[in-house]
Structure formats: C-alpha cells, structure tokens
Design a protein around this motif. Structure first.
Motif, PDB file in Angstrom:
ATOM      1  N   ASN A   1       0.808  -1.210   0.000  1.00 17.54           N
ATOM      2  CA  ASN A   1       0.000   0.000   0.000  1.00 17.54           C
ATOM      3  C   ASN A   1       0.846   1.267   0.000  1.00 17.54           C
ATOM      4  O   ASN A   1       0.480   2.270  -0.596  1.00 17.54           O
ATOM      5  CB  ASN A   1      -0.962  -0.010   1.190  1.00 17.54           C
ATOM      6  CG  ASN A   1      -2.051  -1.041   0.987  1.00 17.54           C
ATOM      7  OD1 ASN A   1      -2.782  -0.984   0.000  1.00 17.54           O
ATOM      8  ND2 ASN A   1      -2.126  -2.017   1.870  1.00 17.54           N
ATOM      9  N   LEU A   2       2.008   1.164   0.648  1.00 10.06           N
ATOM     10  CA  LEU A   2       2.914   2.310   0.660  1.00 10.06           C
ATOM     11  C   LEU A   2       3.408   2.575  -0.760  1.00 10.06           C
ATOM     12  O   LEU A   2       3.447   3.730  -1.224  1.00 10.06           O
ATOM     13  CB  LEU A   2       4.084   2.006   1.601  1.00 10.06           C
ATOM     14  CG  LEU A   2       5.041   3.161   1.887  1.00 10.06           C
ATOM     15  CD1 LEU A   2       4.289   4.306   2.554  1.00 10.06           C
ATOM     16  CD2 LEU A   2       6.178   2.685   2.794  1.00 10.06           C
ATOM     17  N   ALA A   3       3.751   1.506  -1.480  1.00 14.55           N
ATOM     18  CA  ALA A   3       4.221   1.660  -2.856  1.00 14.55           C
ATOM     19  C   ALA A   3       3.114   2.270  -3.710  1.00 14.55           C
ATOM     20  O   ALA A   3       3.366   3.168  -4.527  1.00 14.55           O
ATOM     21  CB  ALA A   3       4.661   0.303  -3.417  1.00 14.55           C
ATOM     22  N   ALA A   4       1.880   1.811  -3.497  1.00 16.17           N
ATOM     23  CA  ALA A   4       0.754   2.344  -4.270  1.00 16.17           C
ATOM     24  C   ALA A   4       0.566   3.828  -3.970  1.00 16.17           C
ATOM     25  O   ALA A   4       0.304   4.635  -4.875  1.00 16.17           O
ATOM     26  CB  ALA A   4      -0.516   1.570  -3.934  1.00 16.17           C
ATOM     27  N   PHE A   5       0.752   4.184  -2.704  1.00 17.42           N
ATOM     28  CA  PHE A   5       0.614   5.603  -2.327  1.00 17.42           C
ATOM     29  C   PHE A   5       1.742   6.432  -2.948  1.00 17.42           C
ATOM     30  O   PHE A   5       1.513   7.502  -3.492  1.00 17.42           O
ATOM     31  CB  PHE A   5       0.638   5.719  -0.797  1.00 17.42           C
ATOM     32  CG  PHE A   5       0.963   7.096  -0.300  1.00 17.42           C
ATOM     33  CD1 PHE A   5       0.024   8.118  -0.410  1.00 17.42           C
ATOM     34  CD2 PHE A   5       2.208   7.375   0.247  1.00 17.42           C
ATOM     35  CE1 PHE A   5       0.330   9.388   0.039  1.00 17.42           C
ATOM     36  CE2 PHE A   5       2.508   8.647   0.687  1.00 17.42           C
ATOM     37  CZ  PHE A   5       1.571   9.653   0.589  1.00 17.42           C
ATOM     38  N   LEU A   6       2.962   5.922  -2.870  1.00 18.05           N
ATOM     39  CA  LEU A   6       4.105   6.688  -3.354  1.00 18.05           C
ATOM     40  C   LEU A   6       3.981   6.977  -4.847  1.00 18.05           C
ATOM     41  O   LEU A   6       4.273   8.080  -5.299  1.00 18.05           O
ATOM     42  CB  LEU A   6       5.411   5.917  -3.068  1.00 18.05           C
ATOM     43  CG  LEU A   6       5.830   5.869  -1.600  1.00 18.05           C
ATOM     44  CD1 LEU A   6       7.037   4.963  -1.421  1.00 18.05           C
ATOM     45  CD2 LEU A   6       6.117   7.266  -1.071  1.00 18.05           C
ATOM     46  N   VAL A   7       3.533   5.969  -5.608  1.00 14.89           N
ATOM     47  CA  VAL A   7       3.488   6.176  -7.049  1.00 14.89           C
ATOM     48  C   VAL A   7       2.360   7.131  -7.425  1.00 14.89           C
ATOM     49  O   VAL A   7       2.405   7.813  -8.446  1.00 14.89           O
ATOM     50  CB  VAL A   7       3.385   4.832  -7.808  1.00 14.89           C
ATOM     51  CG1 VAL A   7       2.021   4.199  -7.608  1.00 14.89           C
ATOM     52  CG2 VAL A   7       3.670   5.017  -9.282  1.00 14.89           C
TER      53      VAL A   7
END
Lengths: 379, 536
Positions: free
Chosen positions: A156-162
C-alpha cells in the motif's frame, strides 16, 4: 558409484517422476475444465509459426525467468537457515518504486546511473527486511507473521508513493500512473545481439533484458558466498542444527539479521529487470506476485542457485503459454494448477529421495566397515 | 532380594528377565521385580540407570527384546500404551500432558468422552469425576480452566485422568520434581488414600527421603539392572539406600603420576545463575547479596556460588545426579548462557566474551548431547570438523572456508582417533555413535586447546571407543591440558579425575580425593543424603 553422483541422480529421478505425475494430475484438471489435455500440452510447446514468433516466445520466457530467479534466490537465503522471509513481495515492490524514483531524479553516465539504481533498490529491500529481523532478534516476533504484515504495508505504501510523492507527468490519454520516466542512461542495454549473432530477427518490444547478465552473476556470487565462505558455513550450520551452531560460537542474532538483510537486498532487485529493461518507470501495471512465486521457485530449486535457475525457467516456460492456451481454448489458470501441483510433488519427492539417499549412505558406510559391528556395553 | 521374601499374595505387576537393547548399548538387562497390590513401590536409581526405559516398557511405549511382563498373574504383551491402559495400567508423566485452555472436566474425559446422541454427556462425566475424586480424596473443581490451576492441582488432574480410564496400577514418573515441599506432602496423602483403596502405585524417584517417606517396598536399579528389592522395613537409612544406588564397589583409580601443575588454567569464581532468566545485579549490591535475596524470596538458583580452579595437566571431575546444575555450569563457561560471577582463562577475565571468542582463545567443548550440540548430522565429516573452528586455522583462510585443509585435517583425525568411516565426505549421520564421538573428541583436541570441557564424553559409546577416548583424555592431560569432566559414569569420574567435586542443587557440596572416596560418601553427597554441614 560416488556418493555425490548417486545423490544427484536420485534427486533428478525424483524431479522427473514429480513432473510426470504433475502432468497426469493436471490432465485431470484440464479434463474437468472441459478442455483437451493433448491440446493444452501442445500449447505449452507451441512457440509460434515464424522464426520471429519463436524468438519472441523465447524472449518472453527468459524475461519472465529473470525476476523469478532473483526472487527464488532472495527466499532461499532465508530458507537455508530456516528463516522464512515471506516479505519478499513487499520488499521488492517498495524497493522498485523508490529505486525508479531516485533513478529519475538525476542524469549521469550509464555506468554510474545504473549501479546507483541497483544499490538504492538493494538498500531499500535490505532495510525493509531489517525491520522483521530486529523484531525477531529483539522481541522474538515470528518473522513469518511480521513479514506478512509488512507486505501489506509495503504494497500500500508503494501504491501511495506512485500516486503521491513520486508521481510523474502523465501524458494525455494515458491511464496508468507512473513515476517519472528514467533518463536513457538508466536504460539497461538489451541482449538482442545474441539473436542477431545467430542470424535471427531481434525480438519485439524491449527485447531480451540485459539484467539477465546481472542475475546470472548474482546467482554465481550467491553460490560462492553460501558454499565457500565462512558466512555461508555459518548459515548452513544454523539451518542444519541451531543449537550446535550456537555451541560452536555462531551468534544466532547476528545471523538472523545478516541473512534477513541479504535476503531483502536481493529481493530489492526483483523489479529492476522490468524497470530498467522495458517500462523505464514504476507504474501501476508493475508485475505483482513475484515474491510469492519466489517461495515456490526456491522450494522447487531446493534452495540452491542452480536448482533455482532450473525452477525459474520451468515456471517461466509454463507462464509463457498464457496466450497459446487461450487460442487452444484451455483456461490459462491450468498453468497455476500445474505450478502448484509441481511444487507440492517436488517437495514430497525431495523428502523421499533425500531419505533414500541418507539411508543408502548409512548402508554404504556400514558395508565399507563390515567389521565394525556395534559392541554391546556390558550392563 | 527376590520376590519370595515379600508378601505371598499374587503380585500386581511382575517383571521377569526384561532386557532392552538399543544400538550399541543395553538400556535394561535382566530386570526382575514383583510389585504387590495395594502398595506403593518405589523404583529408584540414578538418571541414566534405566528407570525411564523400564517404565516405557511397562506402559507399552517400547517393546522389550526379552523377558516377560505379568499383570495380576496373567502374561501380557503391550503393543502400545492403549494395551497397557486396557489391563489397568496408567501413567502420570513428569511433564503434564494437559490442555491449558480446557476445563478440568474436559481434560479428564478427553479421548474417553461419555457421549449421548453424539454430544459430550457433561452430567455423566461430572458425576463420575465427583465419585472418583471423593473416593480418593483428590479435590479439584471440575469446571475450572487448567491454566488457572497450580502445579499440585494439575498433578491431581493427571491422576484423575488416569483413574477415569479405569487404572488400578499407577506409574508416577518423578512426580515430586515439580512440587514444593507442602505439595509433596499433599501428594503423599493422596497416594496413601489410593493405596487404602487397593490401588497399586509405582513411584519413580531418585530423591531418597521421599522414597523412604512413602514407599512400602523399594527396588534399586543400577546400570540397567535391578540390584536390590527390599521392603521398606529392611532399609534403615538414606545412606544405606544411597550406597545401593551408587554401588558398593567403586573402581580404584589406576596409580599414575600426577601431572597437575601450579599454573591455573581456568578459574571459576562465585558463579551463580537464576532459574528464571538472567537479570543484571541491582546497582550497589554484590552478587552474593543478590543471590541471598533471591533465595530469601524462595527462588531456586540453578548455580549457586560455584567456585573452582583447574590447573594445567589436571582433570577436575564433577559428580552429581543429572539436573543439579551441570548443564548450566557448562553453558555458563562456554558463554551460551549468561551467569553472574567470574570466569577467567589463564588469568584473563573471559566472563564478558562471546562463545566464539572463548573458543578462539582455546576452550574445547565435548557436548553432553552430541546430536543436539556437537554435530551437523546431515553434513559431511569435514564440515563437522569446521564446526566450532570456522574462524581458526586450518579451516579458514580469510573470508573463505579452506576446504582442502579442512579435509586434510579431517583425514588426520580419522587416522589418529581411529574414526571408522569410508571417508571425510561421508555424512556424519552414517557413523555409529562411538565414531561420531571420536570425531568430536578429535576436533575439540585440535588446535591445542588450553582447556577442555568434556561432558559425558563416553555416553552411549561402545567399550572400545570408550577406552580410546579415555586414553586420548589422559594423553592430553599429560601434555598439560586442563579438563573439566562431567559424567554420570563413576568409573570414568574416579578413573580419570585428579580432583572430584560433587554438585547438588547447583552448589558444589564436597571436594573429594578420588583415590580414597567411599561409595557411601559419594552417594550421600550426590543424593543430598549427607549435607555439607553434616561432615564439613
């Protein structure tokens, strides 16, 4: 016959039997799905009509095998010492998005740009794996639980960052969101020249990913570390007998931390073949699930680099048939069934063959020492 | 000595000529005993004497190779514990086998549930348990969760569980090991009630006072065989019993020159260890005060102020019934477990060093359990040679493991220590116990150690390998090695040691001269029958 050769042959025989049985079981599944097993197996070997199609198919397979191989290596490092890093999935996704973003923020010559991206990816993966390692060493938190939980956070962090801080410009009409495009100096040169050397046409798209070379070097390097160095010996000893390792002066805390970080660092590289080789950015279509597949690949490859390479190629071979299977009117989920069945059977047969090998070793030793009968202690 | 001196009634349990062999060792040999119904019969002997094997045979967990078991006069053969339960034998294990999250009632009926229409008939179960509890004076509340119960109550639940299954003969394996003195008294009251009801109790223990306090008859097992079977009335004192346990003939150490020098190799000073995990000593107090405070709180210390010195060329033996702190002492010296107090090697304080650093500075370690701590069974012999020496020559060069040198050195050990193996690449598990042990001894002696811990160096090893290992220890001692020898084998202890200490409940209670030790005194100290204040 030398013991080593006997063991190797037995392992091979076990793998062959497992795969034959897996084909039989999958046939049942294919029949149940209302398709013809013959068509399905033909589709697996249908690499295309033209030379160009065959080249494309082989490239697809190899490009799939590279990240699977790296994922298998990452998992195997932990498995070798009974440390179950289930968090490879989260580690590689987080590492990929951070590395893709960092790589897009500067321009340097390729020989600087690419290594920096690789180092950033490895560092992020390693640091993220450090969290469960520290939790295990400090508080005894089971790494299986903590890495699974950390996967959710990472994904979810990766999804948020992108979508947020790392988002790049989106051309009009483009649906996928991605990090800024990497400069050309970060594009890993492809290996299409190999096909051209044999007078074959170059594959379409990004071609054969040059990261294949990095993966091979990584495999060889890891083999050397695990089989030839003191660190590798400590890992092996901890895995085979943790209390003997402790009594021999191996510090279990240090080993948990270093093995976990090494595993995470390798995991960080899983996404790079794709990012450096074809997409040149981390986007919302980034390939998911490689970390979990890596567990299966490592199991299949018995945690040894050479075995993992074979397992990755086998999985990639099966995955490649997605298209041809659809043309043959076979549901492509057959692939997943086959992969699952193969892993299960290979694990079972590995256990059987290794027991057979151990027993034969005992018998062989006893035969060679025919005179050495156990003597009874007078009571 | 034999059954005919006991009461003439038909024995509840009769064992005749029971023999059980394991590869390379005989665990039980020609065991004979007769247990009268309605009595408490104690079986005592040191750990490793063969008590537990005997009980496993009696409970159907292992099959004897020879011999006959008779229950109430009928010949029986047990294939599994359920066969034993069927003839009315029940076992109360030393470690409770209860499900914490179930109630007392659920635990008791588990596996033998009374059912009505496929569901647990709670009313019937409760009635039955109540009857049993009242008949035998075993008070427990059937509706409490087991996790809320104390140790004594849990034990009563275990006994009820066995009675519920219709047992008339109860085996209690070291039942007092987990109890505090008051609970022991309660247990004994319960046992007396059971006896009064006509049940037979087999009580296994090595605690002599307790055996004398409860038993009607006592059988002593030594080295796998029954050495004496006496009614309680014929035993006058704990000392007499201790002597029977240890044996009346102790080996005389061979006359040989002392190689003990003046140089202290290892010094242990005031070593103490808590039973519930290491905690740093509070600021401003000394270790002694801290230990006294713990003892005042009723906490037991695993190691209590252990101090000794071992000189170069000296073998210091530690005698003691297992579980009195020997393992903890070894692990403290090896740095595997943290302890309070000083340890110094050749005058250098090593108490803060890691296990690896201790090994590198010349401590060798023959572990008590070679499969658990000494070997990688699924690795080759040369890899096992590297184990514990992975940072030292010849196994290592830089960051690499030097495979060639390790193999060559393994060949040397195979030659010098007569390890019978096809080669250095054979897996360790393919070797017999004796050969595995010789490999370990060879490994721990390599690199000229300054100090060696030898814990049960010849346990489970055949006679030939035993003699060889003893010779190697003697030779190393003559060459100036300091050895800490821990063993349950008195032949070994007396035959090898220059100095003998006795450990009891974590304390060194006596220092004896192996050349004139009497079995009575040794046994007395080991079992706590003689306390330090009594003689010293």
């Amino acid at each position: 016959m030398p013991a080593g050769l006997y063991r190797a042959l037995l392992t091979l025989a076990g793998a062959v039997v497992a795969i034959v049985l897996a084909i039989a079981i999958s046939s049942v599944a294919i029949l149940a799905a209302g398709a013809n097993p013959g068509d399905a197996f033909a589709a697996f070997f249908n690499f295309g009509e033209t030379t160009r199609a065959v080249v494309n198919s082989i490239t697809t397979m190899l490009n799939r095998a590279v990240p699977l191989f790296i994922a298998g290596l990452a998992v195997a490092v932990g498995f070798r010492m009974n440390l179950f890093n289930i968090g490879v999935e989260g580690q590689y996704r987080l590492a990929a998005v951070v590395a893709a973003f960092v790589g897009s923020t500067f321009v340097a010559p390729a020989w600087v740009q690419i290594p920096v991206i690789i180092v950033v990816a490895a560092a992020v993966g390693g640091l993220y794996a450090l969290i469960p390692a520290v939790m295990k060493v400090g508080r005894g938190v089971n790494e299986v639980i903590s890495t699974i939980m950390l996967n959710y956070i990472a994904i979810n962090l990766a999804a948020f960052l992108v979508r947020g801080p790392f988002v790049g410009p989106r051309p009009a009409g483009q649906l996928t969101i991605s990090t800024p495009q990497l400069p050309e100096s970060a594009w890993f040169p492809n290996l299409n020249f190999i096909f051209e050397m044999f007078g074959l046409p170059a594959p379409r798209g990004g071609g054969l990913w040059g990261f294949l070379v990095v993966a091979i070097l990584l495999g060889i390097g890891l083999w050397i570390v695990l089989e030839r160095t003191r660190f590798g010996f400590d890992i092996k000893a901890s895995g085979l007998n943790a209390s003997a390792a402790l009594a021999s002066g191996v510090n279990p805390k240090k080993m948990v931390i270093s093995a976990m970080v090494l595993s995470g660092a390798i995991a960080g590289l899983i996404g790079l073949p794709e990012i450096l080789g074809s997409t040149h950015a981390y986007n919302t279509n980034f390939t998911p699930g490689l970390g979990f597949l890596g567990i299966a690949v490592a199991l299949l490859g018995r945690n040894k680099p050479a075995g993992i390479a074979i397992a990755a190629l086998l999985f990639a071979f099966l995955d490649r048939a997605q298209g041809p299977l659809q043309f043959a009117n076979v549901p492509p989920s057959v692939i997943v069934i086959m992969q699952g069945v193969i892993v299960l059977l290979v694990v079972i047969f590995n256990e059987i063959t290794s027991r057979m090998a151990l027993r034969s070793e005992e018998r062989r030793a006893a035969r060679r020492l025919g005179t050495d009968k156990p003597v009874e202690v007078a009571a | 000595m034999s059954s005919d001196t006991l009461a003439p009634a038909r024995p509840a349990v009769e064992l005749e000529g029971i023999t059980k062999r394991f590869p390379g060792v005989v665990a039980n040999h020609d065991i004979r005993l007769a247990i009268q119904p309605g009595t408490v019969h104690a079986i005592c002997g040191e750990n490793g004497a063969g008590k537990s094997t005997l009980m496993k045979i009696l409970y159907g967990m292992q099959k004897p190779d020879e011999g006959q078991i008779r229950v109430n006069g009928t010949d029986v053969t047990f294939r599994s514990p359920s066969d034993a339960i069927n003839v009315g034998i029940g076992m109360v294990h030393q470690h409770f086998m209860l499900a914490d999250n179930l109630t007392v009632l659920e635990n008791i009926v588990l596996g033998a549930e009374p059912k009505r229409a496929g569901r647990l008939d709670v009313a019937r179960a409760r009635k039955r348990i109540k009857e049993l509890a009242e008949a035998h004076g075993l008070r427990v509340d059937p509706d409490r969760l087991v996790e809320d119960l104390g140790v004594g109550d849990r034990q009563r639940v275990e006994i009820l569980k066995v009675l519920y299954r219709g047992a008339r003969i109860l085996i209690l394996d070291e039942p007092t090991a987990v109890l505090v003195p008051q609970e022991v008294e309660e247990l004994f009251d319960n046992l007396r009630e059971l006896k009064a009801e006509g049940l037979t109790v087999i009580f296994i223990s090595h605690k002599l006072d307790e055996v004398l306090g409860i038993a009607d008859a006592i059988t002593v097992i030594r080295r796998g065989t029954t050495v004496a079977s006496l009614p309680r009335s014929e035993i006058s004192s704990a000392r007499q019993l201790a002597e029977l346990m240890v044996g009346s003939e102790l080996p005389t150490p061979e006359t040989r020159e002392s190689t003990v020098t003046e140089t202290v190799a290892l010094k242990v000073d005031g070593l103490s260890m808590e039973s519930d995990g290491f905690r740093p000593v509070p600021k401003g107090t000394s270790i002694r005060l801290y230990a006294d405070k713990l003892k005042a709180e009723g906490k037991r210390l695993l190691l209590d102020d252990v101090s000794f010195e071992i000189h170069k060329g000296e073998i210091l033996g530690i005698a003691g019934v297992e579980g009195n702190g020997q393992s903890e002492l070894i692990e403290a010296i090896m740095g595997i477990r943290q302890a309070h107090g000083g340890i110094s090697l050749a005058g250098q304080d090593i108490s803060a060093w890691s296990t690896l650093k201790r090994r590198e500075s010349g401590i060798g370690y023959i572990p008590e359990d070679r499969h658990r701590q000494g070997l990688l069974l699924e690795a080759s012999l040369w890899e096992n040679r590297v184990l514990g020496h992975q940072t030292q020559k010849p196994a290592r060069s830089g960051i690499w493991i030097n495979r060639r040198a390790a193999r060559a050195d393994t060949q040397r050990i195979i030659r010098e220590y007569d390890v019978r193996t096809p080669g250095a690449d054979t897996l360790a598990l393919a070797l017999s116990g004796g050969n595995q042990q010789k490999l370990i001894v060879g490994r721990e002696m390599s690199g000229e150690p300054a100090f060696l811990i030898a814990a049960h160096p010849t346990r489970g090893v055949d006679v030939g390998a035993q003699a060889a290992i003893w010779d190697h220890l003697r030779d190393a001692r003559a060459a100036g090695l300091a050895v800490l020898l821990i063993s349950a084998d008195l032949d070994e202890l007396i035959g090898l040691s220059d100095t003998l200490h006795v450990i009891y409940r974590g304390r060194l209670v006596a220092r004896l001269d192996p050349s004139d030790v009497t079995p009575e005194r040794l046994g007395g100290y080991m079992t706590g029958a003689i306390t330090a204040t009594e003689e010293m």
